[in-house]
Scaffold this active site. Structure first.
Site, PDB file in Angstrom:
ATOM      1  N   GLY A  46      24.640 150.707  -7.740  1.00 24.27           N
ATOM      2  CA  GLY A  46      24.555 150.043  -6.756  1.00 24.27           C
ATOM      3  C   GLY A  46      23.993 148.998  -6.646  1.00 24.27           C
ATOM      4  O   GLY A  46      25.150 148.116  -7.093  1.00 24.27           O
ATOM      5  N   SER A  48      21.969 145.962  -8.148  1.00 24.06           N
ATOM      6  CA  SER A  48      20.759 146.123  -8.939  1.00 24.06           C
ATOM      7  C   SER A  48      19.456 144.861  -8.405  1.00 24.06           C
ATOM      8  O   SER A  48      17.937 145.477  -8.964  1.00 24.06           O
ATOM      9  CB  SER A  48      21.743 145.076 -10.134  1.00 24.06           C
ATOM     10  OG  SER A  48      21.953 144.075  -9.518  1.00 24.06           O
ATOM     11  N   CYS A  78      26.513 151.344 -14.580  1.00 21.33           N
ATOM     12  CA  CYS A  78      26.963 149.494 -13.305  1.00 21.33           C
ATOM     13  C   CYS A  78      25.777 148.819 -13.275  1.00 21.33           C
ATOM     14  O   CYS A  78      25.126 148.658 -14.156  1.00 21.33           O
ATOM     15  CB  CYS A  78      27.561 149.450 -12.192  1.00 21.33           C
ATOM     16  SG  CYS A  78      28.522 148.857 -11.501  1.00 21.33           S
ATOM     17  N   ARG A 157      33.070 146.949  -8.188  1.00 15.28           N
ATOM     18  CA  ARG A 157      32.024 145.552  -8.120  1.00 15.28           C
ATOM     19  C   ARG A 157      31.249 145.091  -9.680  1.00 15.28           C
ATOM     20  O   ARG A 157      30.302 145.050  -9.095  1.00 15.28           O
ATOM     21  CB  ARG A 157      31.580 144.584  -7.296  1.00 15.28           C
ATOM     22  CG  ARG A 157      32.855 145.117  -5.403  1.00 15.28           C
ATOM     23  CD  ARG A 157      31.547 145.424  -4.819  1.00 15.28           C
ATOM     24  NE  ARG A 157      30.815 145.718  -3.917  1.00 15.28           N
ATOM     25  CZ  ARG A 157      31.003 146.700  -3.668  1.00 15.28           C
ATOM     26  NH1 ARG A 157      32.236 147.261  -3.503  1.00 15.28           N
ATOM     27  NH2 ARG A 157      30.202 147.635  -3.250  1.00 15.28           N
ATOM     28  N   HIS A 192      31.407 153.782 -13.381  1.00 14.79           N
ATOM     29  CA  HIS A 192      31.257 154.632 -12.881  1.00 14.79           C
ATOM     30  C   HIS A 192      31.587 156.351 -13.445  1.00 14.79           C
ATOM     31  O   HIS A 192      32.677 156.516 -12.765  1.00 14.79           O
ATOM     32  CB  HIS A 192      31.357 154.812 -11.589  1.00 14.79           C
ATOM     33  CG  HIS A 192      30.372 153.871 -11.114  1.00 14.79           C
ATOM     34  ND1 HIS A 192      29.497 153.910 -10.322  1.00 14.79           N
ATOM     35  CD2 HIS A 192      31.227 152.181 -10.541  1.00 14.79           C
ATOM     36  CE1 HIS A 192      28.698 152.614 -10.115  1.00 14.79           C
ATOM     37  NE2 HIS A 192      29.315 152.187  -9.906  1.00 14.79           N
ATOM     38  N   GLU A 194      30.093 158.985 -13.495  1.00 15.56           N
ATOM     39  CA  GLU A 194      29.839 160.106 -11.726  1.00 15.56           C
ATOM     40  C   GLU A 194      31.105 160.465 -11.180  1.00 15.56           C
ATOM     41  O   GLU A 194      31.277 161.201 -10.564  1.00 15.56           O
ATOM     42  CB  GLU A 194      28.475 159.777 -11.886  1.00 15.56           C
ATOM     43  CG  GLU A 194      28.362 158.589 -11.218  1.00 15.56           C
ATOM     44  CD  GLU A 194      28.457 157.372 -11.618  1.00 15.56           C
ATOM     45  OE1 GLU A 194      28.533 155.832 -10.469  1.00 15.56           O
ATOM     46  OE2 GLU A 194      29.281 157.263 -12.303  1.00 15.56           O
TER      47      GLU A 194
END
Length: 208
Positions: A46, A48, A78, A157, A192, A194
């Site tokens: 997300g 941070s 991330c 990113r 990621h 997930e």
């Protein structure tokens, strides 16, 4: 039970991955959600800076910090890696400061901000490592020497590790940049898992 930080970011995808594995989970949105049933924590991707502020305002920062300090399992992806880092090399903020590494936020810039790669994940000190191929499953009592072959890496990113301290072990790199670390029961990835169909890193986390 795994507590998934759910103040912002890709928490639903982690929950779906745990559902697929039949592992119980609970979303952490406020301090009262963090109860004695939580024995491991996921810090999702997300933004941070936003997550850091919301951790404070929701009262979740302290119980998660205590969980990490007690040596209990935590998995940061991330933004979660950024939250765990001892230091950021392009940001003065420090959050949990538990992972012995210097991490660079938005390290790939806008052009290479999102991309995919494939690499082995894990570390081996000899010929005794357990090798887990795609489609296979991580044993519940997984040893420290374990290698997940050909793991799909999805970056959005993402950060990378600018400096690895002696307490942390490099688990994977892409083009010379460290993007996966393990330190005791801390697991951190710049990518990621997930967002893939590959459950092996989540299985590894559940074995810690």
């Amino acid at each position: 039970m795994t507590g998934i930080l759910a103040v912002q970011g890709a928490f639903a995808e982690h929950a779906a991955m745990l559902d697929h594995l039949g592992a119980p989970w609970k979303l952490l949105r406020a301090a009262e959600d963090f109860d004695d049933s939580i024995d491991r924590v996921i810090l999702p991707g997300g933004e941070s800076t936003t997550q850091g502020k919301l951790l404070r305002s929701t009262g979740l920062f302290e119980p998660i910090a205590e969980h990490i300090a007690a040596g209990k399992p935590v998995f940061g992806t991330c933004a979660g890696m950024i939250l765990l880092a001892r230091k950021l090399d392009n940001d003065d903020n420090v959050y949990f400061g538990a992972l012995d590494a210097v991490v660079r936020r938005n390290a790939y810039g806008r052009q290479l901000g999102s991309f995919a790669a494939t690499a082995d994940f894990g570390s081996s000190s000899g010929d005794s490592a357990v090798v887990v191929a795609p489609g296979e499953h991580v044993p519940q009592d997984a040893p420290a020497d374990i290698v997940l072959k050909d793991f799909p890496l999805v970056f959005i990113r993402g950060p990378f590790v600018a400096e690895v301290g002696p307490a942390a072990t490099v688990e994977t790199s892409v083009d010379g940049n460290v993007v996966g670390l393990r330190q005791g029961k801390i697991l951190a990835t710049a990518f990621h898992p997930e967002l893939t169909d590959d459950t092996r890193i989540h299985e590894l986390f559940l074995s810690l």
